[in-house]
Write an enzyme that holds these catalytic residues in place. Structure first.
Site, PDB file in Angstrom:
ATOM      1  N   ARG A 274       0.843  -1.203   0.000  1.00 51.11           N
ATOM      2  CA  ARG A 274       0.000   0.000   0.000  1.00 51.11           C
ATOM      3  C   ARG A 274       0.868   1.238   0.000  1.00 51.11           C
ATOM      4  O   ARG A 274       1.990   1.241   0.505  1.00 51.11           O
ATOM      5  CB  ARG A 274      -0.921  -0.002   1.229  1.00 51.11           C
ATOM      6  CG  ARG A 274      -1.978  -1.100   1.183  1.00 51.11           C
ATOM      7  CD  ARG A 274      -2.945  -0.951   2.338  1.00 51.11           C
ATOM      8  NE  ARG A 274      -3.848   0.153   2.118  1.00 51.11           N
ATOM      9  CZ  ARG A 274      -5.134   0.036   1.795  1.00 51.11           C
ATOM     10  NH1 ARG A 274      -5.684  -1.151   1.658  1.00 51.11           N
ATOM     11  NH2 ARG A 274      -5.880   1.093   1.608  1.00 51.11           N
TER      12      ARG A 274
ATOM     13  N   ARG B  60       1.119   0.293   5.320  1.00 52.08           N
ATOM     14  CA  ARG B  60       0.562  -0.050   6.640  1.00 52.08           C
ATOM     15  C   ARG B  60       0.792  -1.512   7.002  1.00 52.08           C
ATOM     16  O   ARG B  60       0.758  -1.879   8.159  1.00 52.08           O
ATOM     17  CB  ARG B  60      -0.920   0.286   6.720  1.00 52.08           C
ATOM     18  CG  ARG B  60      -1.808  -0.654   5.952  1.00 52.08           C
ATOM     19  CD  ARG B  60      -3.268  -0.382   6.241  1.00 52.08           C
ATOM     20  NE  ARG B  60      -3.698   0.900   5.719  1.00 52.08           N
ATOM     21  CZ  ARG B  60      -4.958   1.168   5.367  1.00 52.08           C
ATOM     22  NH1 ARG B  60      -5.883   0.234   5.497  1.00 52.08           N
ATOM     23  NH2 ARG B  60      -5.304   2.325   4.876  1.00 52.08           N
TER      24      ARG B  60
ATOM     25  N   GLU C 102      -0.116  -6.865  -5.545  1.00 47.63           N
ATOM     26  CA  GLU C 102      -1.272  -5.949  -5.587  1.00 47.63           C
ATOM     27  C   GLU C 102      -0.791  -4.535  -5.349  1.00 47.63           C
ATOM     28  O   GLU C 102       0.002  -4.285  -4.425  1.00 47.63           O
ATOM     29  CB  GLU C 102      -2.252  -6.295  -4.469  1.00 47.63           C
ATOM     30  CG  GLU C 102      -3.075  -7.516  -4.733  1.00 47.63           C
ATOM     31  CD  GLU C 102      -4.094  -7.717  -3.616  1.00 47.63           C
ATOM     32  OE1 GLU C 102      -4.270  -6.821  -2.782  1.00 47.63           O
ATOM     33  OE2 GLU C 102      -4.679  -8.792  -3.581  1.00 47.63           O
TER      34      GLU C 102
ATOM     35  N   THR D 206      -9.507  -3.046   1.144  1.00 47.89           N
ATOM     36  CA  THR D 206      -9.893  -2.619  -0.205  1.00 47.89           C
ATOM     37  C   THR D 206     -11.404  -2.772  -0.332  1.00 47.89           C
ATOM     38  O   THR D 206     -11.921  -3.861  -0.546  1.00 47.89           O
ATOM     39  CB  THR D 206      -9.149  -3.464  -1.264  1.00 47.89           C
ATOM     40  OG1 THR D 206      -7.768  -3.491  -0.899  1.00 47.89           O
ATOM     41  CG2 THR D 206      -9.290  -2.863  -2.639  1.00 47.89           C
TER      42      THR D 206
ATOM     43  N   GLU E 165     -10.142  -9.685 -11.412  1.00 46.53           N
ATOM     44  CA  GLU E 165     -10.453 -10.339 -10.142  1.00 46.53           C
ATOM     45  C   GLU E 165     -11.755  -9.748  -9.642  1.00 46.53           C
ATOM     46  O   GLU E 165     -11.859  -8.528  -9.427  1.00 46.53           O
ATOM     47  CB  GLU E 165      -9.325 -10.122  -9.124  1.00 46.53           C
ATOM     48  CG  GLU E 165      -9.654 -10.815  -7.803  1.00 46.53           C
ATOM     49  CD  GLU E 165      -8.450 -11.015  -6.898  1.00 46.53           C
ATOM     50  OE1 GLU E 165      -7.317 -11.129  -7.399  1.00 46.53           O
ATOM     51  OE2 GLU E 165      -8.667 -11.069  -5.677  1.00 46.53           O
TER      52      GLU E 165
ATOM     53  N   HIS F  13     -11.764 -11.637  -1.744  1.00 45.66           N
ATOM     54  CA  HIS F  13     -12.032 -10.647  -0.707  1.00 45.66           C
ATOM     55  C   HIS F  13     -13.105 -11.156   0.248  1.00 45.66           C
ATOM     56  O   HIS F  13     -14.236 -11.383  -0.141  1.00 45.66           O
ATOM     57  CB  HIS F  13     -12.462  -9.277  -1.240  1.00 45.66           C
ATOM     58  CG  HIS F  13     -12.223  -8.202  -0.203  1.00 45.66           C
ATOM     59  ND1 HIS F  13     -11.061  -7.475  -0.134  1.00 45.66           N
ATOM     60  CD2 HIS F  13     -12.973  -7.818   0.844  1.00 45.66           C
ATOM     61  CE1 HIS F  13     -11.118  -6.654   0.891  1.00 45.66           C
ATOM     62  NE2 HIS F  13     -12.263  -6.852   1.511  1.00 45.66           N
TER      63      HIS F  13
ATOM     64  N   HIS G 139      -7.229 -12.656   4.877  1.00 42.28           N
ATOM     65  CA  HIS G 139      -7.563 -12.315   6.262  1.00 42.28           C
ATOM     66  C   HIS G 139      -8.096 -13.509   7.047  1.00 42.28           C
ATOM     67  O   HIS G 139      -7.643 -13.786   8.167  1.00 42.28           O
ATOM     68  CB  HIS G 139      -8.575 -11.161   6.261  1.00 42.28           C
ATOM     69  CG  HIS G 139      -8.892 -10.655   7.616  1.00 42.28           C
ATOM     70  ND1 HIS G 139      -9.973 -11.106   8.347  1.00 42.28           N
ATOM     71  CD2 HIS G 139      -8.253  -9.757   8.404  1.00 42.28           C
ATOM     72  CE1 HIS G 139      -9.996 -10.486   9.510  1.00 42.28           C
ATOM     73  NE2 HIS G 139      -8.965  -9.670   9.575  1.00 42.28           N
TER      74      HIS G 139
HETATM   75  N1  PXP Z   1      -7.942  -9.923  -3.629  1.00 44.24           N
HETATM   76  C1  PXP Z   1      -7.663  -8.611  -3.573  1.00 44.24           C
HETATM   77  C2  PXP Z   1      -7.480  -7.888  -4.860  1.00 44.24           C
HETATM   78  C3  PXP Z   1      -7.517  -7.938  -2.344  1.00 44.24           C
HETATM   79  O1  PXP Z   1      -7.243  -6.621  -2.312  1.00 44.24           O
HETATM   80  C4  PXP Z   1      -7.662  -8.676  -1.153  1.00 44.24           C
HETATM   81  C5  PXP Z   1      -7.531  -8.017   0.178  1.00 44.24           C
HETATM   82  O2  PXP Z   1      -6.435  -7.253   0.285  1.00 44.24           O
HETATM   83  C6  PXP Z   1      -7.912 -10.048  -1.252  1.00 44.24           C
HETATM   84  C7  PXP Z   1      -8.082 -10.643  -2.492  1.00 44.24           C
HETATM   85  C8  PXP Z   1      -8.010 -10.919  -0.043  1.00 44.24           C
HETATM   86  O3  PXP Z   1      -9.036 -10.516   0.788  1.00 44.24           O
HETATM   87  P1  PXP Z   1      -9.152 -11.124   2.235  1.00 44.24           P
HETATM   88  O4  PXP Z   1      -7.909 -10.724   2.963  1.00 44.24           O
HETATM   89  O5  PXP Z   1     -10.386 -10.505   2.772  1.00 44.24           O
HETATM   90  O6  PXP Z   1      -9.238 -12.612   2.071  1.00 44.24           O
END
Ligand code: PXP
Length: 252
Positions: A53, A57, A78, A109, A159, A202, A225
């Site tokens: 980022r 962070r 990313e 995000t 994605e 996500h 996460h």
């Molecule tokens: N894909 C993208 C493009 C993301 O930005 C993120 C989170 O940073 C993820 C997947 C994964 O999301 P999560 O951490 O909620 O599983």
């Protein structure tokens, strides 16, 4: 029509950002995201995803240097569509670059990139990355206008943002959840028909992964996460193995 390539194995990219979140809470060196990435590799991750980022962070520049040097599976880098990030990507030439929206005040995000509004700039931004050999992906909502615009930018991959689906599930909003899933299904098919490779991610958890993994056009899921959270209770390798089991079960 479903072809044999549609049923190829669904890849799992493990996002290790939140190992860095925990490390940075103390400002020291542990837990080490690179160690987590190597462990994820051994546990069957098909790729490692990390988001550098603008405000650093969680993942740091040194983390990206370490991942680029040490990984044997593809790195999915990313980043926001900024000159600084483009220069870093061109220096490392990761296997994949996923362009994501970034707002300083957001916790994560929160939505997909508004490609339609920024199409020409993104097309110029993407061209050198592709020339350098990176597979370029754009993180977008399940929205036809955005997908058509992403296609025109020259990105090879989209994605799909699964956050709205996962939030609706978590909050028990069944109608919203079903509507979001239907949109993801329709837009995965639409993107695939345009020739785009489709990824998704996500907010995915053991409870929400199966319907997304079952979409034949989806070739890769990126999950972070929840897996890092589960790792606290069962360890990272078993957490990843369980996610793989659910993905493969949904696919078959
Ligand atoms: N894909 C993208 C493009 C993301 O930005 C993120 C989170 O940073 C993820 C997947 C994964 O999301 P999560 O951490 O909620 O599983």
């Amino acid at each position: 029509m479903t072809t044999s390539s549609d049923t190829q194995r669904l890849r799992l990219g493990v996002n290790i950002d939140h190992v860095a979140t925990v490390r940075n809470a103390r400002g020291g060196a542990t837990p080490d995201p690179l160690r987590a990435a190597k462990m994820a590799e051994e546990a069957g991750a098909d790729g490692i995803t990390a988001h550098l980022r603008e405000d650093r962070r969680h993942i740091s520049d040194a983390d990206i240097d370490g991942l680029a040097a040490a990984l044997t599976v593809p790195l999915n880098f990313e980043m926001a569509a900024t000159d600084e990030m483009q220069a870093i990507a061109l220096r490392h030439r990761p296997h994949a670059v996923c362009i994501v929206p970034e707002r300083r005040e957001e916790r994560t995000t929160e939505g997909g990139l508004d490609v339609a509004r920024d199409e020409n700039r993104l097309a110029h931004f993407i061209a050198p990355l592709r020339k350098a050999g990176c597979r370029v992906s754009i993180f977008i909502a399940a929205d036809r206008r955005q997908i058509d615009a992403a296609h025109r930018t020259g990105a090879e991959v989209i994605e799909l943002h699964t956050g709205a689906y996962c939030d609706a599930h978590a909050e028990g909003r069944v109608d919203d959840r079903d509507r979001e899933l239907a949109a993801l299904r329709d837009m995965a098919a639409h993107a695939h028909a345009l020739g785009l490779e489709v990824h998704a991610g996500h907010g995915l958890t053991y409870d929400t992964v199966a319907p997304v993994a079952a979409m034949p056009e989806v070739r890769e899921l990126n999950i972070g996460h929840f897996l890092i959270g589960e790792a606290i209770f069962m360890g990272l390798a078993p957490a990843i193995a369980e996610m793989r089991r659910l993905m493969e079960g949904a696919r078959s």
